[in-house]
Write a protein that holds these residues in place. Structure first.
Motif, PDB file in Angstrom:
ATOM      1  N   UNK A 211      30.369  56.133  17.963  1.00 42.24           N
ATOM      2  CA  UNK A 211      30.102  56.288  16.518  1.00 42.24           C
ATOM      3  C   UNK A 211      31.121  57.247  15.893  1.00 42.24           C
ATOM      4  N   UNK A 212      31.333  58.361  16.572  1.00 39.08           N
ATOM      5  CA  UNK A 212      32.242  59.378  16.027  1.00 39.08           C
ATOM      6  C   UNK A 212      33.640  58.818  15.833  1.00 39.08           C
ATOM      7  N   UNK A 372      33.504  63.261  19.185  1.00 35.92           N
ATOM      8  CA  UNK A 372      32.103  63.136  18.767  1.00 35.92           C
ATOM      9  C   UNK A 372      31.123  63.289  19.919  1.00 35.92           C
ATOM     10  N   UNK A 373      31.552  62.875  21.119  1.00 34.31           N
ATOM     11  CA  UNK A 373      30.666  62.977  22.283  1.00 34.31           C
ATOM     12  C   UNK A 373      30.391  64.423  22.631  1.00 34.31           C
ATOM     13  N   UNK A 374      31.457  65.189  22.767  1.00 33.35           N
ATOM     14  CA  UNK A 374      31.259  66.587  23.163  1.00 33.35           C
ATOM     15  C   UNK A 374      30.613  67.385  22.020  1.00 33.35           C
ATOM     16  N   UNK A 400      28.755  62.967  11.822  1.00 30.74           N
ATOM     17  CA  UNK A 400      29.692  62.432  10.829  1.00 30.74           C
ATOM     18  C   UNK A 400      30.450  63.564  10.131  1.00 30.74           C
ATOM     19  N   UNK A 401      29.700  64.611   9.782  1.00 32.41           N
ATOM     20  CA  UNK A 401      30.322  65.777   9.128  1.00 32.41           C
ATOM     21  C   UNK A 401      31.397  66.393  10.018  1.00 32.41           C
ATOM     22  N   UNK A 402      31.100  66.490  11.311  1.00 35.39           N
ATOM     23  CA  UNK A 402      32.063  67.090  12.250  1.00 35.39           C
ATOM     24  C   UNK A 402      33.326  66.226  12.336  1.00 35.39           C
ATOM     25  N   UNK A 403      33.154  64.905  12.400  1.00 37.20           N
ATOM     26  CA  UNK A 403      34.323  64.015  12.532  1.00 37.20           C
ATOM     27  C   UNK A 403      35.216  64.079  11.286  1.00 37.20           C
ATOM     28  N   UNK A 404      34.577  64.116  10.120  1.00 39.19           N
ATOM     29  CA  UNK A 404      35.352  64.193   8.875  1.00 39.19           C
ATOM     30  C   UNK A 404      36.102  65.533   8.826  1.00 39.19           C
ATOM     31  N   UNK A 405      35.415  66.574   9.270  1.00 37.35           N
ATOM     32  CA  UNK A 405      36.013  67.899   9.272  1.00 37.35           C
ATOM     33  C   UNK A 405      37.221  67.973  10.227  1.00 37.35           C
ATOM     34  N   UNK A 406      37.076  67.357  11.403  1.00 41.80           N
ATOM     35  CA  UNK A 406      38.197  67.342  12.356  1.00 41.80           C
ATOM     36  C   UNK A 406      39.389  66.617  11.725  1.00 41.80           C
ATOM     37  N   UNK A 407      39.103  65.489  11.083  1.00 37.87           N
ATOM     38  CA  UNK A 407      40.187  64.718  10.466  1.00 37.87           C
ATOM     39  C   UNK A 407      40.942  65.600   9.458  1.00 37.87           C
ATOM     40  N   UNK A 408      40.159  66.301   8.632  1.00 36.30           N
ATOM     41  CA  UNK A 408      40.808  67.134   7.594  1.00 36.30           C
ATOM     42  C   UNK A 408      41.586  68.286   8.211  1.00 36.30           C
TER      43      UNK A 408
END
Ligand code: NDP
Length: 445
Positions: A211-212, A372-374, A400-408
């Motif tokens: 998902x992540x 996203x897994x970890x 989802x918030x974490x993945x968007x944050x990593x991208x940014x």
């Protein structure tokens, strides 16, 4: 190349000769940190990179067990506790015949930066064994896991090192490992993540990596005014990461046309029937060729590499390291791929990455795209220590918030160092800066 980084890479080659996956990962990471090292001359004085590339601790051990025929078997177990500057070691266990020290060290090194990128307080580690769960009976898998944990339990703990799953280690294996940990220590604590929901697991952990990965692709598309709607997607693998990447991509309107296992791939021009694929892979644990026998219009082809010749908008390699070499990357580019996001760890060779970057493909590297897994494992740790249980929607929203944050963060880091759009450099720099600051603050340890 920066002199300090060249010296480190030479030293690594001398000290770790033959560890090709580890050296490949180290080269990929270090060569993208030149600008950071130039901005911080104090790092060289503190031998920061020498320490960063040397695991804090490596444990190798014998894992004896008895098979169903009464024969004694011996495998080798590993746990590399690579870096604890920002939190307890965290990283999966891999059970696969290819496992050796080089593979565990490459995964551990990547894990340090990946965990840092999540913004959660977790250090980097990795472990596993050359045991192959494929073709083994339930009893054999259980006895192996029990023997493995009978040694590993001495080295782990909920505040020191918290392993999880990886290739060949799913919910079943985590259950057996946890059962044995509890038996020998008398402690029911969050020492492993990926646990079942009835004994301390977190909702969304099973789905989290896949998902992540797709949440990050969705963000990359959104930045360019696009979405997953009607995009053609090719996914390699058909294990945990691949299945849930497929589920999320389909739910967002994409058409996944191909997947593989280590024997060959299926091409289904109508879009993969995920219910059939899950039945084959999660329930029956059968080979992927069965899919083509069950679904009209689907084709099965022996061998894996051919999957990268299928035209697609988005490629999601989700099986193992070095799946996409330069030649496969070139065919993907020729066939119009626009986005490549790595669900597996280091699935693209250095040459493959170069091909994508030169062609202007949006290339999202593993340490960001599969974090996203970890990240959800860390959310499982938070729930365990707080004796709480969050709803699916709550955990999914945090993921989802974490993945968007990593991208940014990786986008900003790349821009700050003048490498806009280079997400490999962005992810390495953003992950490294936090670890470097923590290591500098903690003195020479
Ligand atoms: P699984 O064991 O669930 O699935 C692995 C899949 O990859 C299977 O379909 C397997 O096929 C295939 N595969 C493995 N080795 C090879 C090979 N040499 N050639 C071709 N196919 C191969 O593992 P996961 O889905 O958990 O992990 C997949 C990748 O994602 C790994 O790189 C892992 O490190 C990474 N990852 C996993 C995370 C997780 O949460 N699970 C988190 C972050 C990264 P077969 O069954 O035939 O062996």
């Amino acid at each position: 190349m920066n002199k300090y980084i060249a010296k480190i890479l030479n030293g690594l080659q001398e000290r770790n000769a033959g560890e090709k996956e580890f050296l490949q990962a180290a080269e990929e990471i270090l060569t993208s940190l030149e600008a950071v090292v130039e901005r911080h001359p104090e790092y060289e004085r503190a031998a920061l990179l020498e320490r960063f590339t040397e695991p804090e601790r490596t444990v190798m051990f014998r894992v004896p067990w008895v098979d169903d025929g009464g024969n004694v078997r011996v495998n080798r177990g590993y746990r590399v506790q690579f870096n604890s500057a920002i939190g307890p070691y965290k990283g999966g266990l891999r059970f696969h015949p290819s496992v050796n020290l080089s593979i565990i060290k490459f995964l551990g090194l990547e894990q340090i930066l990946k965990n840092s990128l999540t913004s959660l307080p977790i250090g980097g580690g990795k472990g596993g064994s050359d045991f192959d769960p494929k073709g083994k009976s339930e009893g054999e898998v259980m006895r192996f896991c029990q023997s493995f944990m009978t040694e590993l339990y001495r080295h782990i703990g909920e505040d020191t090192d918290v392993p999880a799953g990886d290739i060949g280690v799913g919910g079943r294996e985590i259950g057996y490992l946890f059962g044995q940990y509890k038996r020998v220590t008398s402690k029911h604590v969050g020492v492993l993540t990926g646990r079942g929901l009835s004994y301390g697991g977190s909702l969304v952990r099973t789905e989290a990596t896949g998902y992540g990965l797709v949440y990050m692709v969705e963000e990359a598309l959104a930045r360019r005014g696009e979405s997953l709607e009607n995009k053609t997607v090719v996914i390699s693998g058909s294990g945990n990461v691949a299945l849930y990447a497929c589920e999320k991509a389909q739910s967002l309107g994409a058409k996944v046309v191909a997947m593989y296992d280590s024997d060959g791939y299926v091409y289904d021009k109508n879009g993969i029937r995920l219910d059939v694929m899950k039945e084959i892979k999660e329930v029956e644990r059968a080979r992927i060729r069965v899919y083509a026998e069950r679904v009209a219009g689907a084709e099965y082809r022996e061998g894996c590499r051919g999957i990268w010749q299928i035209p697609c908008d988005i490629a999601l390699p989700c099986a193992t390291q070095n799946e996409i070499d330069g030649a496969s990357a070139k065919s993907l580019v020729q066939n119009g791929v626009k986005y490549v996001a790595e669900g597996a760890n280091m699935p693209t060779t250095l040459e493959g990455i170069e091909v994508f970057q030169k062609a202007g493909v949006v290339f999202l590297p593993a340490k960001a795209a599969n974090a996203g897994g970890v990240a959800t494992s860390a959310l499982e740790m938070a729930q365990s220590s707080g004796r709480m249980f969050w709803s699916f929607e709550e955990v999914d929203a945090k993921l989802k918030g974490i993945m968007v944050n990593i991208y940014r963060n990786m986008e900003n880091a790349a821009r700050e160092y003048g490498m806009e759009g280079n997400y490999v450099a962005g992810a390495n720099i953003a992950g490294f800066e936090k670890v470097a600051q923590a290591m500098m603050a903690q003195g020479i340890v």
